[in-house]
Scaffold this motif. Sequence first.
Motif, mmCIF file in Angstrom:
data_model
loop_
_atom_site.group_PDB
_atom_site.id
_atom_site.type_symbol
_atom_site.label_atom_id
_atom_site.label_comp_id
_atom_site.label_asym_id
_atom_site.label_seq_id
_atom_site.Cartn_x
_atom_site.Cartn_y
_atom_site.Cartn_z
ATOM 1 N N ALA B 233 0.849 -1.208 0.000
ATOM 2 C CA ALA B 233 0.000 0.000 0.000
ATOM 3 C C ALA B 233 0.879 1.251 0.000
ATOM 4 O O ALA B 233 1.946 1.267 0.628
ATOM 5 C CB ALA B 233 -0.902 -0.012 1.222
ATOM 6 N N THR B 234 0.462 2.235 -0.773
ATOM 7 C CA THR B 234 1.198 3.513 -0.766
ATOM 8 C C THR B 234 0.228 4.634 -0.463
ATOM 9 O O THR B 234 -0.850 4.707 -1.061
ATOM 10 C CB THR B 234 1.862 3.778 -2.134
ATOM 11 N N ASN B 235 0.598 5.487 0.450
ATOM 12 C CA ASN B 235 -0.229 6.607 0.879
ATOM 13 C C ASN B 235 -1.640 6.156 1.273
ATOM 14 O O ASN B 235 -2.628 6.795 0.923
ATOM 15 C CB ASN B 235 -0.327 7.671 -0.232
ATOM 16 N N GLY B 236 -1.711 5.029 1.942
ATOM 17 C CA GLY B 236 -3.006 4.539 2.417
ATOM 18 C C GLY B 236 -3.847 3.877 1.350
ATOM 19 O O GLY B 236 -4.929 3.372 1.632
ATOM 20 N N ARG B 237 -3.389 3.864 0.103
ATOM 21 C CA ARG B 237 -4.166 3.243 -0.982
ATOM 22 C C ARG B 237 -3.744 1.773 -1.159
ATOM 23 O O ARG B 237 -2.568 1.471 -1.323
ATOM 24 C CB ARG B 237 -3.934 3.998 -2.286
ATOM 25 N N ILE B 238 -4.746 0.895 -1.080
ATOM 26 C CA ILE B 238 -4.467 -0.538 -1.270
ATOM 27 C C ILE B 238 -4.395 -0.792 -2.775
ATOM 28 O O ILE B 238 -5.356 -0.532 -3.500
ATOM 29 C CB ILE B 238 -5.581 -1.401 -0.639
ATOM 30 N N PRO B 239 -3.290 -1.313 -3.274
ATOM 31 C CA PRO B 239 -3.189 -1.577 -4.711
ATOM 32 C C PRO B 239 -3.970 -2.822 -5.128
ATOM 33 O O PRO B 239 -4.370 -3.613 -4.278
ATOM 34 C CB PRO B 239 -1.678 -1.801 -4.914
ATOM 35 N N THR B 240 -4.168 -2.945 -6.399
ATOM 36 C CA THR B 240 -4.770 -4.194 -6.907
ATOM 37 C C THR B 240 -3.695 -5.277 -6.825
ATOM 38 O O THR B 240 -2.507 -4.972 -6.655
ATOM 39 C CB THR B 240 -5.205 -4.044 -8.374
ATOM 40 N N LEU B 241 -4.109 -6.531 -7.040
ATOM 41 C CA LEU B 241 -3.129 -7.622 -6.998
ATOM 42 C C LEU B 241 -2.125 -7.472 -8.148
ATOM 43 O O LEU B 241 -0.939 -7.791 -8.012
ATOM 44 C CB LEU B 241 -3.837 -8.983 -7.078
ATOM 45 N N GLU B 242 -2.626 -6.978 -9.274
ATOM 46 C CA GLU B 242 -1.753 -6.771 -10.434
ATOM 47 C C GLU B 242 -0.680 -5.722 -10.102
ATOM 48 O O GLU B 242 0.503 -5.919 -10.402
ATOM 49 C CB GLU B 242 -2.605 -6.310 -11.618
ATOM 50 N N GLU B 243 -1.105 -4.650 -9.465
ATOM 51 C CA GLU B 243 -0.142 -3.612 -9.073
ATOM 52 C C GLU B 243 0.842 -4.141 -8.027
ATOM 53 O O GLU B 243 2.028 -3.829 -8.041
ATOM 54 C CB GLU B 243 -0.894 -2.381 -8.524
ATOM 55 N N THR B 244 0.313 -4.962 -7.136
ATOM 56 C CA THR B 244 1.169 -5.571 -6.117
ATOM 57 C C THR B 244 2.238 -6.429 -6.779
ATOM 58 O O THR B 244 3.416 -6.379 -6.418
ATOM 59 C CB THR B 244 0.307 -6.446 -5.170
ATOM 60 N N PHE B 245 1.783 -7.225 -7.768
ATOM 61 C CA PHE B 245 2.703 -8.102 -8.495
ATOM 62 C C PHE B 245 3.795 -7.285 -9.188
ATOM 63 O O PHE B 245 4.983 -7.613 -9.124
ATOM 64 C CB PHE B 245 1.903 -8.915 -9.523
#
Lengths: 279, 261
Positions: B233-245
């Motif tokens: 997570a960046t700046n409190g925003r939870i990324p999608t799994l794709e972004e995490t990957f």
Amino acid sequence: MRGTVKPLWLTEMVAVWGYVQRNYFLTKRYFMWEVVWLVYVTINAMAITYIGAGAAEFGNIAINTERYMTYLLVGALLWNYLSMLFDVLSETVSWERWEGTIEYTFMSPSSRITHLLGMGFYAVVYGVLQTALTLGVCYLFFDLDLSRANYWGALLVLVVCSVSLVGFGIVAAVLPLLSPEKGQQVSYIVSSVLLLVSGVYYDVSVLPNWMQAIATVSPVTYALEGGRVALLEGAGAAELWESIRVLLVMGVVFVPLGIWVFHLGEVYAKKTGKLKRSG
Amino acid sequence: MKALELRDVEKSFKKRRGEVVRALDLVSLSVGKGEVVGILGPNGSGKSTLVRVISTLVLPDRGEVEVFGIDAVRHPKQVQRSMNRVSVEASFFKKLSAMENLLYGAKLYGVTTREARPRIAEILENVGFAQKRALEPMEHLSRGMQQKIALARALLTSPVLMLLDEPTTGLDPRSKKDVQAFIHRIREAHDSSILLCTHDMGEAEELCDRVGIMVDGKILALEKPEELKACYATNGRIPTLEETFMAATGYSVEEASAEKE
């Protein structure tokens, strides 16, 4: 299936039948190729037999043409059977690799002995039927000297030889595991050496000494010796015993040796990742 | 007892020019009973080697592999009975029919024709595969249909551990949905533990209890999808799994699929 527990021997027997049935299904699917192969084998045996008919034309040496033709035909038929048995066993790995099923077979719980037993059993049944058909066709074309033939004796030699040749074939089957690219080619070389030294179309005594030495460890040599005296001379069990004894000893040595070598090859392939389809 | 447990597993392969490729680098993971664990990773990250090591097709250089508490390296025959695998290539005898391939596959696990036939009928119905087509040679079937037969083959032996190595890669969207729905049903109805290797993020998120990311033979993280995303997570925003990957591996999904192993 979950919840159904069978004794180990029964699950292995089911697996043996699985291999036999699979090969039967494949034979059915490739039926036209089987017909082509049968025609080729039969014509090849006939062409070799005609060499005997033409031999009298050369020089002034008197030969018993009928007997010589029968000698050649017996060699052609036995070699066809034995080489087919050897090829089926030696192609066990390369064939499945080509189909892409090798990993599924090798990760199944059925033992490698079961695997090779199933392959060997089908090859024996298929080979005996093919050889009988070829012999039947050749009967129609030639006046063969089989008046004294001891067919049961010849069959006994063939069965005993099949066992030792299965061991030989298993050793060759390991080659594609060691080298996916070149292994099968090497097994064809082994097969052709057996053809050269085992006295398929001539007596082993005409070969140079070093080739005769190799012939002594080829089960094909003893199968041909025994098969010929049974079919041409009508030799009984007592006269066939010498060939059968050597073949039995070879079977006792080659089958466990083949399985052991195959096991080592399998471990090597699993260590190096060579079981993989693409090699 | 875990369905699957790997501890510090290492595997390297020597290439022709003497180069050594480290396919698995101190891999440790576990799959609980009835759990679905997904491994995301680009091609060449070691996912397939991981599956091959577990399925006893590759021997590890070091480390321990246990399936239901049994050492898979020392007692391969015992663990082979309890698991099966579906890989990206359907891998069948192409000239044989689906039914013939299934009967053959079943017999290798000691399942007779009489036992297998009703089970095949049931599984094919569940997966939406027309019985009539089961008599056609495999080479006449589409990739999606072949993959359904591959799943049926695996399920036929009632495995308690399923290894799924990119089972939906290369399938059309409809077939992909069918196969995913089938995997879902396997999990619910058969209480199987599943290890799923994939580069389909949606598939991993939908099917898996925990998801790991694998790069260069190492498992970087192995968490519940929400926890895994929260790690990046960046700046409190939870990324999608794709972004995490992408954040974890440096690969986009397209690059992950395109890289050669």
